[in-house]
Enzyme design. Structure first.
Site, PDB file in Angstrom:
ATOM      1  CE  LYS A 217      -8.805  52.661  16.485  1.00 59.93           C
ATOM      2  NZ  LYS A 217      -7.987  53.746  15.811  1.00 59.93           N
TER       3      LYS A 217
ATOM      4  CB  CYS B  53      23.001  74.857  40.695  1.00 63.75           C
ATOM      5  SG  CYS B  53      23.401  76.455  41.949  1.00 63.75           S
TER       6      CYS B  53
ATOM      7  CG  ASP C 216      -1.141  50.339  19.396  1.00 67.12           C
ATOM      8  OD1 ASP C 216      -1.276  50.382  18.182  1.00 67.12           O
ATOM      9  OD2 ASP C 216      -0.766  51.350  19.854  1.00 67.12           O
TER      10      ASP C 216
ATOM     11  CB  CYS D 141      20.799  77.189  44.915  1.00 67.29           C
ATOM     12  SG  CYS D 141      19.542  77.368  43.337  1.00 67.29           S
TER      13      CYS D 141
END
Length: 673
Positions: free
Chosen positions: A317, A429, A120, A434
């Protein structure tokens, strides 16, 4: 409108679309659709022209190769046409190619083919005169290409003069493919990001953009490589087949791909197609398929060519690695450190055979850099054939309904105001309690790479947190069977299995325990370094920033984070709770003064070992002062190849990495075989 008028209109539309994409791909190095999508358009046009031959023209893209050379470069003629290849997308189409040759030209089933990886990259054509490089051209439109000779001369592996063997003609053309290796591409993009320059979307675009620079000095700074695969015009040489050409190219000093091979019959081609597809993720460069060529030149001449492609060759391919899809929404997730991560919710699409419906966008800077908006069409790929990522947005496809994404000012889980510290990309945060952070920290602690508590996954952790049964890792070890049975879909046997798994996890190697704690900036490698230098948690808790920075591989940021973690009262209480529960990490520190042949070495394991498990092998490597890596690169010292080693064995051979057995590994580590 009649059917014929409708078909004619669709053909004209397809030709215009394909020509526009050819220009973007070949001239601008900026494709806005994937290769697969382009192939679909071309196949539709080919099918329509075959069914309605009255509409065929010699100017159709189906009769052309590439695009005309860009005006920025001097155009020059190839000595012989540089054609394209017809495509196959299934094994059935590969067989159909062979059957067509048999039917039309009476070739035998035992015909000799040459098969090779379909790289490629960027096709180029070199012209040598009297053994010296005279000219280098891009493919262009197949008849003329762009003269990029000065740029090609900067590629180190490209011979500017042929070797001592004098069996080459006075004038010849050599065809090749310019590529960038995956690791070189990663480093190139890292450098561009550090310089504030946008990274390349993929190695092919990077190679094309580098080769077509107006200043050769820029090309020289890019890590271009090249493989050669064919002759064009070659007056004076009477080669009988493609395989003998490849051998001659190697003899003359050209870099020929080591995976090219001669085979007999179409079944051997298909076997190699499958083999290459498996090997593909582990190769150091990108391939997108396999090329089949009839080897005999006499047969090639008899079979002939069409205007655009030879009938004796086929590009087979693989399944697409990149696809186009739409960003339907962007949500924000909160991680165990409090970092807010935007995630693209995508229109589901198959990429490399896997349905992808979401991908991390990393942080707001990344979204801004790639200009990704809600409603955008984007290119996505699976990084390393595994992790979905958004490569780029496609702004040319916007219709005005897209919405710019803005990161929230408050935590979406607990509502706490978020902050962004200087030098950090993520908003955070800072509420340690939390719920999202608690769940993520616990999942990290119980993970396979951490304490490896089998059966304690994210869904069960969420239930335990929601029912206030656990808030930190220490609580896990005080769970009882009755508490677990009270949970949804948790029977008596499942509850007991989990209790047993929790108890089995109480004596982990020190490095796994440190990793499980989730100290910021301390991953598996840093955890191993710490475990190799400290006999236990008590000694590490007492370590100063200066003690840590002296260790090889530990930087100031990680040192600060480690000291901060162990000074935090909540974390000290959690460690005490774990100790009370009987959690006792096992030291990894090697015997003082003991040396090992693996000290400072990097290893990769592949295959099924007989005498060790993978975790045991990692502990041995760590104790010997080495490092275990997951993937191969030029920096790996040893590949430990056990039974059924898979594709990594072939890749190690290509990279020149030392390959050792399980027994060899144990000897190097100083263990009894």
């Amino acid at each position: 409108m009649s059917d014929e008028e409708r078909i004619s209109g669709r053909i004209q539309e397809l030709r215009a679309i394909i020509e526009a994409h050819n220009r973007r791909y070949y001239q601008l190095d900026d494709p806005e659709i994937t290769d697969v999508e382009y192939d679909r358009l071309m196949q539709e046009l080919i099918s329509l022209e075959q069914d309605y031959p009255q509409f065929k023209t010699i100017t159709s893209p189906t009769a052309q190769v590439g695009a005309a050379p860009a005006k920025a470069f001097t155009a020059a003629f190839h000595l012989s046409p540089m054609l394209s290849l017809d495509n196959a997308f299934t094994e059935a189409q590969i067989i159909e190619f062979h059957e067509r040759l048999k039917r039309m030209f009476e070739i035998p089933d035992s015909i000799n083919y040459v098969v090779e990886p379909k790289l490629d990259g960027v096709g180029i054509n070199l012209i040598y005169r009297h053994g010296a490089l005279a000219q280098g051209l891009t493919r262009g439109d197949g008849l003329t290409g762009e003269d990029v000779t000065a740029n090609l001369k900067t590629i180190p592996v490209l011979p500017q003069r042929l070797g001592q063997h004098r069996d080459f003609p006075d004038e010849l053309e050599i065809r090749g493919e310019v590529i960038i290796f995956k690791e070189d591409f990663r480093k190139l993009n890292e450098k561009r990001l550090s310089e504030g320059t946008p990274p390349f979307a993929n190695p092919r675009n990077a190679a094309a953009g580098s080769l077509r620079q107006l200043d050769p000095a820029v090309t020289a700074r890019r890590p271009l490589n090249i493989f050669f695969y064919a002759l064009g015009s070659n007056q004076g040489n009477n080669f009988s087949d493609q395989w003998s050409v490849l051998q001659a190219l190697g003899r003359w000093g050209f870099n020929v791909n080591p995976l090219v091979r001669p085979v007999q019959g179409i079944n051997s081609c298909i076997e190699y197609y499958r083999e290459l597809n498996k090997l593909r993720p582990s190769l150091p460069y990108e391939i997108d398929g396999m090329v089949i060529k009839v080897s005999s030149f006499d047969l090639q001449r008899r079979i002939g060519s069409l205007s655009r492609a030879p009938r004796w060759a086929l590009a087979c391919k693989f399944v697409a690695k990149q696809e186009k899809t739409k960003v339907e929404e962007i949500i924000v997730q909160v991680g165990r450190t409090g970092a807010l991560t935007p995630v693209a919710i995508l229109k589901p699409v198959a990429v490399s055979g896997v349905i992808v419906s979401r991908a991390s966008l990393h942080n707001e800077d990344e979204i801004r850099r790639k200009d990704i908006r809600i409603g955008d069409w984007v290119l996505i790929q699976r990084a390393g054939d595994v992790i979905p990522e958004v490569v780029q947005s496609l702004p040319n496809l916007r219709d005005g309904s897209e919405i710019t994404f803005i990161m929230p000012q408050n935590c979406p889980e607990c509502g706490t105001a978020v902050i962004r510290l200087a030098q950090e990309a993520a908003r955070k945060c800072i509420n340690f309690s939390c719920p999202a952070q608690v769940r993520e920290r616990l999942a990290h602690f119980a993970s396979r790479e951490g304490m490896d508590i089998v059966g304690l996954g994210a869904a069960l952790i969420a239930q335990l947190v929601d029912n206030n049964l656990i808030t930190d890792p220490g609580d896990i070890y005080f769970l009882n069977r009755q508490q677990l049975i009270s949970l949804d879909r948790m029977g008596s046997k499942s509850a007991q299995n989990l209790i047993d798994a929790i108890n089995r996890s109480k004596n982990p190697p020190l490095n796994k325990f440190l990793y499980a704690l989730g100290i910021e900036h301390v991953g598996q490698q840093y955890s191993l370094v710490l475990a190799q230098n400290f006999p236990g948690i008590t000694e590490l808790v007492s370590a100063t920033r200066e003690d840590l920075i002296e260790l090889k591989g530990i930087g100031p940021e990680a040192a600060n984070s480690i000291v901060f973690f162990f000074q935090e009262p909540q974390n000290r209480q959690m460690l005490d709770k774990l100790a009370r529960a009987g959690v006792a990490p096992q030291p990894l520190l090697a015997t003082p003064g003991k040396t090992s042949a693996l000290m400072g070495k990097s290893l990769v394991f592949t295959g099924t070992m007989e005498k060790l498990t993978r975790p045991q092998a990692k502990v041995i490597v760590g104790a010997a002062g080495g490092m275990v890596k997951e993937s191969l690169s030029r920096n790996i010292d040893y590949l430990v190849a056990a039974a059924n080693p898979g594709s990594k064995l072939q890749q190690a051979r290509l990279l020149g990495i030392a390959i050792i057995t399980e027994d060899d590994f144990l000897k190097l580590a100083g263990e009894t075989v």
